[in-house]
Write an enzyme that holds these catalytic residues in place. Structure first.
Site, mmCIF file in Angstrom:
data_model
loop_
_atom_site.group_PDB
_atom_site.id
_atom_site.type_symbol
_atom_site.label_atom_id
_atom_site.label_comp_id
_atom_site.label_asym_id
_atom_site.label_seq_id
_atom_site.Cartn_x
_atom_site.Cartn_y
_atom_site.Cartn_z
ATOM 1 N N LYS A 168 0.020 -20.605 -78.996
ATOM 2 C CA LYS A 168 1.046 -19.763 -79.612
ATOM 3 C C LYS A 168 2.129 -20.657 -80.198
ATOM 4 O O LYS A 168 2.755 -21.435 -79.483
ATOM 5 C CB LYS A 168 1.667 -18.807 -78.580
ATOM 6 C CG LYS A 168 2.849 -18.035 -79.159
ATOM 7 C CD LYS A 168 3.538 -17.137 -78.160
ATOM 8 C CE LYS A 168 4.936 -16.783 -78.671
ATOM 9 N NZ LYS A 168 5.679 -15.929 -77.733
ATOM 10 N N GLY A 188 10.758 -8.159 -77.944
ATOM 11 C CA GLY A 188 11.567 -6.986 -78.233
ATOM 12 C C GLY A 188 11.203 -5.746 -77.440
ATOM 13 O O GLY A 188 11.975 -4.801 -77.369
ATOM 14 N N ASN A 219 7.187 -10.416 -72.059
ATOM 15 C CA ASN A 219 7.499 -11.156 -70.841
ATOM 16 C C ASN A 219 8.639 -10.482 -70.082
ATOM 17 O O ASN A 219 8.479 -9.932 -69.008
ATOM 18 C CB ASN A 219 7.856 -12.603 -71.191
ATOM 19 C CG ASN A 219 7.963 -13.526 -69.967
ATOM 20 O OD1 ASN A 219 7.730 -14.711 -70.067
ATOM 21 N ND2 ASN A 219 8.293 -13.011 -68.798
#
Lengths: 263, 72
Positions: A106, A194, A215
């Site tokens: 990522k 978000g 997360n």
């Protein structure tokens, strides 16, 4: 094929790897590694994001993440959190590849500490270099359909637009741009950052995203393991609703009971 | 190199003194770390796991030794 079979076969594929869970969870901010592992289990996630950091050479016997979340069972997705330049991100991922042997990574290159908003110029530059070096980067980005297209052209294997700033829990701020990105993308699209609660995750899936990455929404819930279960259900519900195809909206009421035969 | 025959290196930003003639794998081991669970960068270049036992620690080397930790 029956609807039931359809649901079972509902997998998604990124860079040739196929997964059935559409929820990717982070492994930061948990009170303990035990709680972290329990939340990952409850979420049903098959991929977790991890960070690359210096080992503590003054206390080398500290418990390690890999002792609690087995990289043979769950795919580790190394991230570049905290990197503010393409060079830092690339250096981090080269180390990650050496530590884990994985090309699937990522990428996130941040522009500033206050908003943690992505720096797209650096992100694009890093994507190009990583692809040349054989990496398969899933890329965190702004919710901008043009930037998303440019990333895809640069070789990103997944596009991961933010729903709102990292760790904010504000929910998806711009459903229109997320939908536009989904409609034009040729690679998986996952909302990354978000999400605050279950309905935010469901909304991302209803917009047609291939998955959701989160997360803080789980780690900072009062009961992280319970929230992990909620998120699993929300992602599945949102996905099913997207596949089912929602009804059209009307401006006014439309009775559900027949008008004919009314006494 | 100093008079005691030890080498001065930096590991994760900290100065360390190690005996001469160590391979990178031995140096990592001497810190109490499993070379199979970390990644090593030496003077900004990755040392591939396969060559950790072949590369020698030299005076003035700068190492970064990293592993995976929780993150989002």
């Amino acid at each position: 094929m029956t609807a039931q079979q359809d649901i079972k076969a509902d997998t998604w594929t990124v860079a040739g790897r196929t997964f059935s869970s559409r929820l990717i969870v982070g492994t930061g901010k948990y009170k303990s590694l035990e709680e972290n592992a329990a939340a990952v289990e409850a979420s049903g996630a098959e991929i977790v994001t991890v960070a690359v950091r210096r080992v503590n050479i003054s206390d080398p016997n500290q418990p390690m993440l890999t002792d609690f979340i087995d990289p043979k069972k769950v795919t580790y997705l190394p991230n570049t959190a905290g990197c503010f330049t393409a060079e830092d991100a690339i250096r981090t991922l080269r180390l990650a590849r050496e530590a884990g042997g994985w090309n699937l990574v990522k990428l996130e290159v941040l522009g500033e500490a206050k908003t943690l908003y992505p720096d797209m110029r650096e992100t694009l530059r890093a994507t190009g270099t990583l692809v040349k070096e054989g990496f398969e980067p899933m890329v965190y980005c702004v919710d901008d359909p043009i930037a998303a297209k440019q990333l895809e052209e640069a070789g990103a294997v997944a596009i991961m637009p933010l729903g709102a700033p990292i760790g904010s829990g504000l929910g998806i701020q711009n459903r229109v741009t997320i939908r536009l990105i989904v409609e034009s993308a040729g690679v998986p699209v996952l909302v990354d950052a978000g999400v605050g609660t279950a309905s935010d995750a469901a909304q991302a899936m209803e917009l047609g995203c291939d998955g959701v990455l989160m997360n803080t929404a789980i780690a900072e819930a009062k009961e992280p393991v319970l929230m992990a279960r909620a998120m699993k259900a929300a992602v599945e519900s949102g996905r099913l609703a997207y596949l089912a195809g929602r009804m059209q909206k009307r401006r006014y009421a439309d009775p559900s009971s027949p008008l004919a035969g009314l006494i | 190199m100093s008079l005691d025959g030890n080498l001065g290196i930096r590991v994760n930003g900290e100065h360390r003194r190690v005996p001469t003639g160590l391979s990178v794998a031995q140096m990592v081991n001497s810190l109490g770390l499993d070379p199979l669970r970390v990644a090593v960068e030496r003077n900004l270049e990755i040392v591939p796991r396969s060559s950790l036992s072949e590369v020698c620690v030299e005076d003035g080397d700068d190492y970064e030794i990293v592993h995976f930790v929780g993150g989002g």
